[in-house]
Design an enzyme around this catalytic site. Structure first.
Site, short mmCIF file in Angstrom:
data_model
loop_
_atom_site.label_atom_id
_atom_site.label_comp_id
_atom_site.label_asym_id
_atom_site.label_seq_id
_atom_site.Cartn_x
_atom_site.Cartn_y
_atom_site.Cartn_z
N ARG A 186 11.35 -8.98 3.87
CA ARG A 186 11.83 -7.53 3.91
C ARG A 186 12.71 -7.08 4.85
O ARG A 186 13.01 -7.48 6.00
CB ARG A 186 10.37 -6.82 4.29
CG ARG A 186 10.55 -5.39 4.24
CD ARG A 186 9.05 -4.50 4.03
NE ARG A 186 8.48 -4.52 5.48
CZ ARG A 186 7.15 -4.10 5.54
NH1 ARG A 186 6.69 -3.36 4.61
NH2 ARG A 186 6.67 -4.00 6.77
N ARG A 231 -0.93 -9.31 13.00
CA ARG A 231 -1.29 -8.18 12.50
C ARG A 231 -2.25 -8.19 11.47
O ARG A 231 -3.33 -7.52 11.39
CB ARG A 231 0.02 -7.55 11.79
CG ARG A 231 1.03 -6.74 12.81
CD ARG A 231 2.43 -6.67 12.19
NE ARG A 231 2.41 -5.57 11.13
CZ ARG A 231 3.26 -5.36 10.21
NH1 ARG A 231 4.35 -6.26 10.05
NH2 ARG A 231 3.24 -4.68 9.25
N ARG A 262 12.29 -5.85 10.59
CA ARG A 262 11.52 -5.26 11.67
C ARG A 262 11.10 -6.24 12.48
O ARG A 262 10.38 -7.36 12.15
CB ARG A 262 10.32 -4.64 10.86
CG ARG A 262 10.68 -3.25 10.39
CD ARG A 262 9.43 -2.58 9.47
NE ARG A 262 8.10 -2.88 10.27
CZ ARG A 262 7.12 -2.06 9.61
NH1 ARG A 262 7.32 -1.45 8.46
NH2 ARG A 262 5.82 -2.35 10.22
N LYS A 307 0.82 -1.02 -0.10
CA LYS A 307 -0.12 0.00 0.08
C LYS A 307 0.92 1.03 0.03
O LYS A 307 0.43 2.34 -0.77
CB LYS A 307 -0.88 -0.11 1.17
CG LYS A 307 -2.02 0.79 1.08
CD LYS A 307 -3.22 0.22 2.37
CE LYS A 307 -2.31 0.02 3.67
NZ LYS A 307 -2.36 0.96 4.64
N ARG A 313 -10.21 3.32 10.46
CA ARG A 313 -9.67 2.17 10.66
C ARG A 313 -10.79 1.51 11.63
O ARG A 313 -10.87 0.56 11.74
CB ARG A 313 -8.49 2.28 11.55
CG ARG A 313 -7.07 1.74 11.06
CD ARG A 313 -6.07 1.83 12.02
NE ARG A 313 -5.15 0.95 11.66
CZ ARG A 313 -3.92 1.47 11.07
NH1 ARG A 313 -3.85 2.85 10.63
NH2 ARG A 313 -2.81 0.96 11.11
P1 AMP Z 1 0.24 2.66 10.20
O1 AMP Z 1 1.04 3.24 9.71
O2 AMP Z 1 -1.07 2.95 9.45
O3 AMP Z 1 0.04 1.18 10.15
O4 AMP Z 1 -0.09 3.26 11.72
C1 AMP Z 1 0.81 2.93 12.75
C2 AMP Z 1 0.16 3.00 14.08
O5 AMP Z 1 -0.52 4.18 14.51
C3 AMP Z 1 -0.97 1.92 14.41
O6 AMP Z 1 -0.44 0.54 14.80
C4 AMP Z 1 -1.86 2.60 15.39
O7 AMP Z 1 -1.36 2.22 16.75
C5 AMP Z 1 -1.61 4.28 14.88
N1 AMP Z 1 -2.67 4.43 14.23
C6 AMP Z 1 -2.58 5.25 13.05
N2 AMP Z 1 -3.61 5.47 12.28
C7 AMP Z 1 -4.68 5.11 13.20
C8 AMP Z 1 -6.17 5.13 13.33
N3 AMP Z 1 -6.75 5.46 12.23
N4 AMP Z 1 -6.69 4.60 14.27
C9 AMP Z 1 -6.02 4.20 15.34
N5 AMP Z 1 -4.72 4.09 15.49
C10 AMP Z 1 -4.08 4.37 14.21
#
Ligand code: AMP
Length: 262
Positions: free
Chosen positions: A155, A199, A188, A39, A116
């Site tokens: 990765r 995940r 990672r 993505k 989300r």
């Molecule tokens: P991402 O890079 O989108 O995977 O986001 C990394 C982390 O940020 C996630 O694992 C959450 O802890 C937090 N996070 C990002 N966007 C959201 C969201 N829309 N709602 C809740 N937590 C978020």
């Protein structure tokens, strides 16, 4: 947003001005997809082709993390993030609300990582209505668990400059060493097999209701994320072409004041 898409208004929020490109038909898209689906790569490519700004809530949290995150709300968010949990809905919605101007940017946007949850999707509907704009399409990238595990387990990243490699599809010139800065490459922690499965489960539990939510709007587009990034990009562009914004739906400059909420 911004001629270099530097996302300054998104990162800093509030009234920080930026210089959006004057796109005649700005796309307003939401991206969904499990970890490892590619993505981030597609967001980068689409930003280039469509001129849309890549608005990632995760990037805002990571930037706050680098700055040390001083306010109690930010500290709470970063603690949740470190535990691998979702940040609370009120906090995330407040963060996006502070940046609502980016939703009506005349360059369009690509929302990544938000919404989300259903509560966040409903909040987004309200914010879009307040800004007098609407989504063109919601892109859902799909890939089998087997392929995702293959991608994530191979990765490797450079902790120094964030460059990303893959042991088989994009190997560094010298094993274990970053081509760009000479740093040592690492896997990672959350790319290890056990974490990937967790995940995926978290993603499926939270995202499936959202897929149902958006399929009812008629704007959901499912894209098979197999093949090279260029092939997936071409598939994406073909899939969104029926949802092309109308000419003249140019939004407004992001450095003007938004209309009062309805
Ligand atoms: P991402 O890079 O989108 O995977 O986001 C990394 C982390 O940020 C996630 O694992 C959450 O802890 C937090 N996070 C990002 N966007 C959201 C969201 N829309 N709602 C809740 N937590 C978020």
């Amino acid at each position: 947003m911004g001629s270099q898409n530097n996302r300054v208004a998104w990162f800093q929020g509030g009234d920080v001005p930026c210089e959006p490109m004057p796109y005649d038909r700005p796309y307003r898209l939401v991206l969904f997809g499990p970890p490892g689906v590619g993505k981030g790569t597609q967001a980068e490519l689409l930003t280039h082709v469509l001129g849309t700004c890549h608005l990632s809530t995760g990037d805002v949290f990571r930037a706050a993390q680098c700055e040390g995150g001083s306010s109690p709300a930010v500290k709470e968010a970063l603690d949740a993030m470190r535990r691998g949990e979702l940040v609370s809905d009120p906090l995330v919605v407040a963060l996006v609300r502070e940046r609502a101007r980016c939703l009506r940017c005349r360059g369009g946007f690509l929302l990544d990582g938000f919404p989300r949850t259903i509560a966040q999707a409903e909040a987004l509907d309200m914010l879009l209505a307040e800004q007098d704009v609407s989504l063109n399409a919601v892109l859902d990238y799909e890939l089998s668990l087997e392929k995702i595990v293959e991608r994530l387990s191979g990765r490797r990243t450079c902790p120094r400059c964030n460059a990303v490699y893959h042991l088989t599809t994009r190997p560094p010139l010298a094993a274990g060493v970053c081509d760009q800065c000479g740093g040592g490459l690492v896997q990672r922690v959350d790319d290890r097999l056990g974490s990937v499965r967790v995940r995926m489960q978290t993603y499926q539990a939270n995202t499936q209701p959202l897929i149902d939510y958006y399929s009812r709007t008629g704007k959901l587009v499912t894209i098979q994320a197999v093949g090279s990034p260029t092939e997936i990009l071409e598939r994406t562009l073909a899939a969104i072409s029926p949802f092309q914004p109308d000419s003249g739906d140019s939004g407004v400059r992001s450095d003007t004041n938004p209309p009062a909420p309805k």
